[in-house]
Design a protein around this motif. Structure first.
Motif, PDB file in Angstrom:
ATOM      1  N   GLY A  43      -9.526  77.564  -2.715  1.00 52.45           N
ATOM      2  CA  GLY A  43      -9.988  78.620  -1.818  1.00 52.45           C
ATOM      3  C   GLY A  43     -10.533  78.061  -0.510  1.00 52.45           C
ATOM      4  O   GLY A  43     -10.292  78.599   0.579  1.00 52.45           O
ATOM      5  N   GLN A  44     -11.295  76.965  -0.591  1.00 57.32           N
ATOM      6  CA  GLN A  44     -11.812  76.326   0.619  1.00 57.32           C
ATOM      7  C   GLN A  44     -10.678  75.791   1.495  1.00 57.32           C
ATOM      8  O   GLN A  44     -10.744  75.849   2.734  1.00 57.32           O
ATOM      9  CB  GLN A  44     -12.770  75.203   0.231  1.00 57.32           C
ATOM     10  N   LEU A  45      -9.639  75.247   0.822  1.00 56.74           N
ATOM     11  CA  LEU A  45      -8.477  74.770   1.576  1.00 56.74           C
ATOM     12  C   LEU A  45      -7.802  75.919   2.314  1.00 56.74           C
ATOM     13  O   LEU A  45      -7.363  75.770   3.461  1.00 56.74           O
ATOM     14  CB  LEU A  45      -7.488  74.084   0.633  1.00 56.74           C
ATOM     15  N   VAL A  48      -9.814  76.612   5.441  1.00 57.76           N
ATOM     16  CA  VAL A  48      -9.539  75.619   6.478  1.00 57.76           C
ATOM     17  C   VAL A  48      -8.167  75.861   7.099  1.00 57.76           C
ATOM     18  O   VAL A  48      -7.974  75.749   8.311  1.00 57.76           O
ATOM     19  CB  VAL A  48      -9.628  74.191   5.896  1.00 57.76           C
ATOM     20  N   GLY A  49      -7.193  76.194   6.242  1.00 54.92           N
ATOM     21  CA  GLY A  49      -5.862  76.490   6.765  1.00 54.92           C
ATOM     22  C   GLY A  49      -5.865  77.687   7.700  1.00 54.92           C
ATOM     23  O   GLY A  49      -5.148  77.711   8.716  1.00 54.92           O
ATOM     24  N   HIS A  50      -6.688  78.708   7.379  1.00 54.14           N
ATOM     25  CA  HIS A  50      -6.788  79.892   8.247  1.00 54.14           C
ATOM     26  C   HIS A  50      -7.369  79.520   9.606  1.00 54.14           C
ATOM     27  O   HIS A  50      -6.875  79.965  10.656  1.00 54.14           O
ATOM     28  CB  HIS A  50      -7.651  80.948   7.552  1.00 54.14           C
ATOM     29  N   GLU A  51      -8.446  78.720   9.618  1.00 55.41           N
ATOM     30  CA  GLU A  51      -9.029  78.259  10.872  1.00 55.41           C
ATOM     31  C   GLU A  51      -8.019  77.433  11.666  1.00 55.41           C
ATOM     32  O   GLU A  51      -7.946  77.516  12.890  1.00 55.41           O
ATOM     33  CB  GLU A  51     -10.286  77.432  10.597  1.00 55.41           C
ATOM     34  N   GLN A  57      -2.988  79.244  17.335  1.00 57.33           N
ATOM     35  CA  GLN A  57      -2.655  80.433  18.128  1.00 57.33           C
ATOM     36  C   GLN A  57      -3.400  80.421  19.463  1.00 57.33           C
ATOM     37  O   GLN A  57      -2.830  80.718  20.518  1.00 57.33           O
ATOM     38  CB  GLN A  57      -3.000  81.694  17.334  1.00 57.33           C
ATOM     39  N   ASP A  58      -4.713  80.088  19.410  1.00 58.01           N
ATOM     40  CA  ASP A  58      -5.490  80.033  20.661  1.00 58.01           C
ATOM     41  C   ASP A  58      -4.945  78.967  21.600  1.00 58.01           C
ATOM     42  O   ASP A  58      -4.908  79.146  22.822  1.00 58.01           O
ATOM     43  CB  ASP A  58      -6.960  79.740  20.342  1.00 58.01           C
TER      44      ASP A  58
END
Length: 354
Positions: A43-45, A48-51, A57-58
């Protein structure tokens, strides 16, 4: 005696014997909780993948502009504007010289024409006169075909990486028949007396004497306005007028910015500064007008001073010994400036005094 083996308890349940140790956190878990621990790490991975995805994208869609790029763009626009102003001033000076040259040729031709007409009417001419007229006309034609003696020079006094240019009339090359006028001389205060001419106009006007005289042939509602040939963006300049004839309506003397279209009527312009008569200062020429008996008369002389360095104009009425000053808001009336005079009575006539 046999030794006793001590096992670490599970970090989660604190029960039973731990069967494995996490290499990352160095904690011991039982079979059940080691699986849950791995699920938490997964879940933590995902977080991190979402960030990671958001940052990508930014990075790919970055729209902010660096402040230095904005300043560079501003410098470019300001530099182009300054160059355009100087170039237009040089064009106006050259047009003025060309127009003066043509006017002086015409005056010389008119003199020959009058002499020939008088000789014909009075039957008073000889071979000597014919030869002289022929030679003068030949010389005038040569002057018309010859290139005007002016040159384009760079002005090293301007502190800029782009050399500035201006028009300069060459000395010592003028014709014996034509008398050239200098662009300007200077009064005791160091203000340049400008060799101006009337050129463009809006309304019903007639220009005469080579552009030195403007005469209104319309009425009040025609709003006849005439403009000068020169553009002003630096220095101090003085233009003197004489009122050859004035009707019942007030006259206007002032300036306008050349960044605005020529207005048909002075009082509808939004980029002009000046005076109706002597003490009616009107900013932007759209305020309420105040009538007064202290106006100019036929025969009066008026001096208009354009002080570009101090962003100010001055109006001097010599008969009543009155001087008025007005600061110019460059946001409303940016450089270059151009003189304008408004005549609103049929027969109103203003002359530029050289």
């Amino acid at each position: 005696m046999a030794s006793v083996i001590t096992k670490k308890p599970c970090l989660k349940c604190d029960k039973g014997a731990g069967v494995t140790t996490c290499d990352g956190c160095q904690q011991t878990f039982c079979i059940k909780h080691i699986i849950e621990h791995r699920q938490e790490l997964t879940g933590q991975l995902d977080n991190v993948g979402h960030e990671h995805d958001l940052f990508r994208q930014d990075l790919m869609h970055e729209t902010s502009v660096h402040p230095l790029l904005v300043r560079i763009d501003e410098w470019e626009r300001e530099s182009i504007t300054k160059i355009q102003v100087i170039a237009e001033t040089a064009r106006a000076d050259l047009r003025l010289l060309l127009e003066q040259n043509k006017t002086q040729l015409k005056e010389s031709m008119d003199k020959v024409t009058k002499e020939m007409q008088a000789g014909r009417e009075l039957d008073d001419f000889t071979e000597i006169d014919l030869l002289r007229w022929t030679e003068e006309l030949k010389h005038l034609r040569e002057l018309l075909a010859a290139e005007l003696h002016v040159r384009l020079i760079e002005d090293p006094s301007k502190s800029t990486s782009v050399p500035m240019i201006k028009i300069s009339e060459e000395q010592g090359l003028n014709s014996s028949i034509l008398r050239r006028h200098d662009i300007a001389d200077y009064n005791r205060e160091g203000i340049a007396r400008v060799n101006e001419l009337f050129r463009n106009f809006a309304g019903k006007l007639v220009l005469s004497e080579g552009g030195y005289v403007a005469t209104c042939i319309g009425s009040y509602w025609d709003g006849s306005t005439v403009y000068g040939t020169r553009l002003y963006s630096s220095g101090q300049h003085e233009i003197r007028f004489r009122i050859d004839h004035k009707g019942s309506n007030d006259l206007f003397f002032g300036i306008k910015t050349t960044s605005d279209d020529l207005p048909v009527r002075t009082w509808t312009g939004t980029c002009s500064y000046g005076w109706w008569e002597v003490d009616q200062a009107i900013e932007s020429v759209n305020g309420h007008r105040v009538h007064t008996d202290r106006g100019v008369r036929t025969g009066d002389e008026i001096t208009l001073v354009l002080d570009c360095e101090n962003r100010m104009i001055q109006f001097e009425h010599h008969r009543v010994n009155t001087v008025a000053h007005m600061l110019v808001d460059l946001r409303k009336c940016p450089f270059p400036w151009q003189i304008l005079v408004t005549l609103r009575s049929n027969g109103d006539c203003v002359r530029i005094i050289q």
